[in-house]
Structures are given as structure tokens and as C-alpha cells.
Scaffold this active site. Structure first.
Site, PDB file in Angstrom:
ATOM      1  N   GLU A 159      -2.082  -3.990   1.236  1.00  0.00           N
ATOM      2  CA  GLU A 159      -0.703  -4.351   0.880  1.00  0.00           C
ATOM      3  C   GLU A 159      -0.656  -5.644   0.083  1.00  0.00           C
ATOM      4  O   GLU A 159       0.102  -5.753  -0.892  1.00  0.00           O
ATOM      5  CB  GLU A 159       0.156  -4.448   2.146  1.00  0.00           C
ATOM      6  CG  GLU A 159       0.425  -3.092   2.791  1.00  0.00           C
ATOM      7  CD  GLU A 159       1.283  -3.191   4.038  1.00  0.00           C
ATOM      8  OE1 GLU A 159       1.696  -4.321   4.393  1.00  0.00           O
ATOM      9  OE2 GLU A 159       1.536  -2.146   4.676  1.00  0.00           O
ATOM     10  N   HIS A 192       8.751   0.102   2.796  1.00  0.00           N
ATOM     11  CA  HIS A 192       8.737   0.377   4.237  1.00  0.00           C
ATOM     12  C   HIS A 192       9.834   1.345   4.670  1.00  0.00           C
ATOM     13  O   HIS A 192       9.882   1.729   5.840  1.00  0.00           O
ATOM     14  CB  HIS A 192       8.862  -0.939   5.019  1.00  0.00           C
ATOM     15  CG  HIS A 192       7.591  -1.740   5.037  1.00  0.00           C
ATOM     16  ND1 HIS A 192       7.179  -2.488   3.958  1.00  0.00           N
ATOM     17  CD2 HIS A 192       6.625  -1.893   5.988  1.00  0.00           C
ATOM     18  CE1 HIS A 192       6.036  -3.081   4.256  1.00  0.00           C
ATOM     19  NE2 HIS A 192       5.681  -2.742   5.468  1.00  0.00           N
TER      20      HIS A 192
END
Length: 308
Positions: A159, A192
Site C-alpha cells: 500500500e 478501502h
């Protein structure tokens, strides 16, 4: 007489086009990252070891391809620099040791309240944690735990490399460093939202509850993204954001409500407040570029900015 105005118009058009290329490149990376999680069809929950292994393989592949996306963006935007793509993405040796230690120390200062809370509830906890950190057998057990590997290693590395290391160099020439700190995390926060699909698939909660949880997750992941983007641009390293990410994953969100109900809530609240104030005081000193050398990504900035 009209030539300067014509040149200015062409320059503005070029800047507009460049920004669109940068934003679309970031959007492509975000879609590739999230999309790679769903190339494997499965009815198993996300914490099942086989699901974790497949998803880890997918995001590692996307992370490995992210330098190629940055390189392609540089070709499209005609960006010429005298450093490598990897250096722009924060993978470099100069200033590596302070980049690994100081941002993590800053993050631990912010978590002073939760750390004191944990020590109060379990006085032997810190000693046990230290013993585990030095115990080879404990590390072997962690490495064999798929959930631990995902949360503490794979997720932070992939990430941060994609959403900070790759995206910030593409946004800085368009928005400038300061605006990029607040722009890049939006891709991270929106990414997300895919958890909505997973929760809906499991049918655990009502849609209203799922959306509320997703909104809260978007908020704190975006705020966290602003912090790690700031760290990346101030240090020019991706290792700091990775270690901070891993530490925050291990700690979770600070539980202030539990602190308020604690028998020693006054001392706990003081430690929470001191941690936050010390974090603000140390934010710029501990991320001073003096410790890290020249910041490669900052050479892409259209003009000098305070973040760099």
C-alpha cells in the site's frame, strides 16, 4: 502582440492535460490494486489463509508493476530527471537509517496514550513484548500466521509503495507537494470502500451500519494517508511510511472511550494529551530533510514548497 497570450494559453492547456494524465494514472493504479483482490473467485471469508495468500500474491504483483506505471507516466508527460524511478518512489540508500527510525519514533510518540494504557492494564506486557521481539521462535510463529503477514508486512509494503511511492511523484508536478499530501490519500481512502462489497456478501450487518463503518474507515485511512504522505515527501523514503503503517496496524485506533472509563482515567487522558502535543512539536524537527539528504521526489515540484 497576441503571441504571449497565445503561449500562455498553450501552457495552461498543457498543465491541464498533464494533471489529467497524473490523476488518471493514480486512478489506474488504485483500480489495479483493489481489482487484484477480486481476480480470485471465492466464497471464503477474507481472513481465510488461502484467500490471504492469493490476495497477497496479487497485490505484490501490482506493487512490482507500479514502477512501470510511473515510468510510463514520465514518458507521457515528458518528465526528465537525473534519478531513477525507484529513487523517486522512495527506495534509496541515502538517509535510510534515520528514515527508518525517526518517523516510527514520531508515530510511537503519538501512541503514547495507548501504550501507557496497555502498560497500566498489563504491567508485564511490555517485558513480554520485548522478549517476543528478541525470540526467534516468536518470529517464526508470526511468519507462519497468514493474518499477521498480511497486516504487518504485505499490506504496509504494497500500500505504501503504490499509494505513496508511486502516486505522489505523479501528483507533485501537477498539484505541488503540499496539495499532493492531501490529494493522494483520497485514492487510498476510497480504495478501502471495497470492504462494503465484502461485508454485504457476508450479510453480517444492515446496509446502514456497513456504510457508517465504511465512512469511518474512509476518514481514518485518509487522515493516516495524509500523515504517511507527509513523511514520504519530507524524508524522500518509503521505509518510514511502511514501518509507521505496520506499527499502526498492530496498535489499531486509540481507544479513548475505554480510557475515559478507566479507574486512572486522569493519568491516561494526560498521557493521550501529552502524546498528541509532543507529536505536533516533533512533527517537523524529526522529519527535517537535513537527516535524509536531497529528496528526489521534490525535484518534480513546479515551485519550492514548505513540505519539501
Amino acid at each position: 502582440m497576441l503571441q504571449p497570450q497565445h503561449d500562455l494559453s498553450r501552457q495552461e492547456e498543457h498543465t491541464h492535460t498533464r494533471c489529467w494524465v497524473s490523476v488518471l494514472s493514480c486512478l489506474l493504479l488504485a483500480c489495479l490494486y483493489v481489482g487484484s483482490l477480486y481476480v480470485w473467485r471465492s466464497n471464503l471469508p477474507r481472513d481465510h489463509p488461502s484467500v490471504i495468500k492469493r490476495r497477497c500474491a496479487s497485490v505484490l504483483l501490482v506493487s512490482a508493476l507500479s514502477p512501470a506505471v510511473v515510468k510510463t507516466w514520465m514518458h507521457w508527460d515528458n518528465v526528465i530527471v537525473d534519478v531513477s524511478v525507484w529513487e523517486l518512489m522512495g527506495v534509496r540508500l541515502e538517509g535510510l537509517i534515520p528514515a527508518a527510525i525517526l518517523p516510527l519514533l514520531l508515530t510511537m510518540v503519538f501512541y503514547l496514550g495507548p501504550l501507557v494504557h496497555s502498560a497500566m492494564d498489563n504491567p508485564d506486557g511490555f517485558t513480554r513484548e520485548l522478549q517476543s521481539a528478541l525470540d526467534v521462535q516468536s518470529w517464526r510463529m508470526c511468519v507462519q500466521d497468514a493474518v499477521w503477514l498480511r497486516n504487518q508486512v504485505v499490506a504496509p509494503v504494497t500500500e505504501e509503495l503504490v499509494f505513496r511511492g508511486a502516486m505522489l511523484p505523479m501528483l507533485v508536478p501537477c498539484t505541488g507537494p503540499t496539495a499532493a499530501v492531501f490529494t493522494a490519500p483520497l485514492f487510498f481512502g476510497v480504495a478501502h470502500f471495497h470492504h462494503i462489497r465484502e461485508q454485504r456478501h457476508l450479510d453480517k450487518d444492515r446496509m446502514g451500519v456497513i456504510l457508517l463503518v465504511a465512512g469511518m474507515q474512509f476518514l481514518y485511512t485518509t487522515v493516516f494517508g495524509v500523515f504517511t504522505a507527509f513523511i514520504f515527501l519530507r524524508t524522500g523514503h518509503v521505509v518510514g511510511p511502511v514501518l509507521c503503517h505496520s506499527f499502526c496496524n498492530s496498535q489499531g485506533l486509540p481507544d479513548i472511550s475505554s480510557a475515559l472509563q478507566h479507574p486512572q482515567h486522569s493519568a491516561l487522558l494526560f498521557s493521550y494529551l501529552m502524546g498528541f502535543l509532543l507529536f505536533l512539536v516533533l512533527l517537523f524537527p524529526l522529519t527535517d530533510p537535513f537527516f535524509y539528504g536531497a529528496i528526489p521526489v521534490c525535484i518534480l515540484a513546479p515551485s519550492p514548497a514548505s513540505v519539501c
